[in-house]
Write an enzyme that holds these catalytic residues in place. Structure first.
Site, PDB file in Angstrom:
ATOM      1  N   HIS A   1      76.275  48.521  68.588  1.00  0.00           N
ATOM      2  CA  HIS A   1      74.979  49.059  69.023  1.00  0.00           C
ATOM      3  C   HIS A   1      74.703  50.367  68.291  1.00  0.00           C
ATOM      4  O   HIS A   1      75.624  51.015  67.795  1.00  0.00           O
ATOM      5  CB  HIS A   1      74.981  49.348  70.537  1.00  0.00           C
TER       6      HIS A   1
ATOM      7  N   LYS B   1      73.332  54.957  72.042  1.00  0.00           N
ATOM      8  CA  LYS B   1      73.701  54.273  73.302  1.00  0.00           C
ATOM      9  C   LYS B   1      74.727  55.091  74.065  1.00  0.00           C
ATOM     10  O   LYS B   1      75.724  55.534  73.491  1.00  0.00           O
ATOM     11  CB  LYS B   1      74.239  52.864  72.984  1.00  0.00           C
TER      12      LYS B   1
END
Ligand SMILES: NC(=O)c1ccc[n+]([C@@H]2O[C@H](COP(=O)([O-])OP(=O)(O)OC[C@H]3O[C@@H](n4cnc5c(N)ncnc54)[C@H](O)[C@@H]3O)[C@@H](O)[C@H]2O)c1
Length: 259
Positions: free
Chosen positions: A145, A149
């Site tokens: 990701h 995040k």
């Protein structure tokens, strides 16, 4: 439908667009830091008053792992159908379930609202079920990701791991750190990397001495999450199969079981 958004960051703005596209009205946006929100606060009482005054018939919460638990415990007692997309709170699920039952609210959460990921979950479950017969295959999960995040591993990665373990009895323990020893055969390794702008990639590897089978879901944009969250609220606020309002804790699995 009149919708309130709690958390008016990247996802909040996309959900607003998706809601408008599907003919809904966004009547209230709550965020302590977003200057363009209609209610700029982190104080529960102010948030609840703004939502109550707006006449919202449904709430969608995409905020931050540090604030989501408090938001859930404040919002559930309003009795307004609530969809939560923020991850990082499921260790409190049983408490939330009790509050939802006590207040007779409709509550839906998912670590991933994208239609593609929910199809991917079903494929992973089926693949793990098949692999249960073939002991020569080991399995691992890898997720990557973007570097903004806040939580790791991803909620989606954890959901994938749970589905594998439900269908593959030889994997009994989840391991999400880096190994400083050899893994036990019963351990399922879920590894994470945070890099650049990746919207979200999840891969399941089935590996034997002879070959590797990889199943990968790659999110291309985040719009699929926003649309899925709006669809989830539409489903949650619609009558159940018995014709009555839905009450209880639901996930995207429930939405999918009716399509
Ligand atoms: N379930 C899914 O399908 C899915 C998909 C994408 C993102 N997410 C999750 O949604 C969350 C939000 O993602 P994002 O990309 O919009 O992040 P973001 O950082 O762009 O936005 C989060 C917003 O929440 C606000 N916020 C902080 N504290 C708050 C509070 N007490 N009340 C209300 N708002 C508050 C922040 O000011 C910010 O504007 C993250 O936890 C992310 O992991 C879930």
């Amino acid at each position: 439908m009149k919708i309130a958004l709690v958390g008016y960051g990247k996802m909040g703005h996309m959900i607003e667009k998706a809601a408008l596209m599907r003919g809904h009205e966004v009547v209230c946006t709550v965020d302590p830091y977003a200057k363009d929100a209609s209610c700029v606060t982190a104080v529960s009482e102010e948030m609840l008053k703004a939502i109550g005054d707006s006449g919202a018939e449904g709430i969608i919460e995409f905020s931050h792992p540090a604030s989501v638990t408090n938001n859930i415990f404040s919002l559930v007692p309003t009795g307004i159908p609530l969809v939560v997309g923020t991850t990082g709170w499921v260790d409190r699920l049983e408490e939330v379930r009790r509050l939802v039952d006590d207040t007779r609210t409709a509550f839906l959460y998912s670590s991933n609202f994208s239609v593609g990921v929910n199809l991917f979950y079903k494929m992973v479950s089926e693949a793990a079920r098949l692999m249960a017969e073939f002991e020569e295959y080991d399995v691992a999960v890898f997720e990557s990701h973007h570097n903004q995040k806040a939580d790791s591993p991803s909620g989606t990665g954890l959901d994938i791991a749970r589905r594998i373990m439900e269908n593959l009895p030889r994997k009994t323990t989840l391991f999400t750190d880096s190994f400083t020893r050899r893994p036990e055969p019963s351990e399922l390794h879920l590894a994470s990397v945070r890099v650049g702008s990746v919207p979200g990639t999840h891969t399941v590897y089935f590996d034997s001495a002879a070959d590797t089978i990889e199943l990968t879901h790659t999110a291309r944009t985040r719009e699929g999450f926003a649309l899925g969250a709006v669809r989830a609220l539409e489903w949650l606020a619609s009558p159940g199969p018995d014709g009555h309002a839905r009450i209880g804790v639901y996930t995207m699995n429930d939405v999918f079981s009716e399509v």
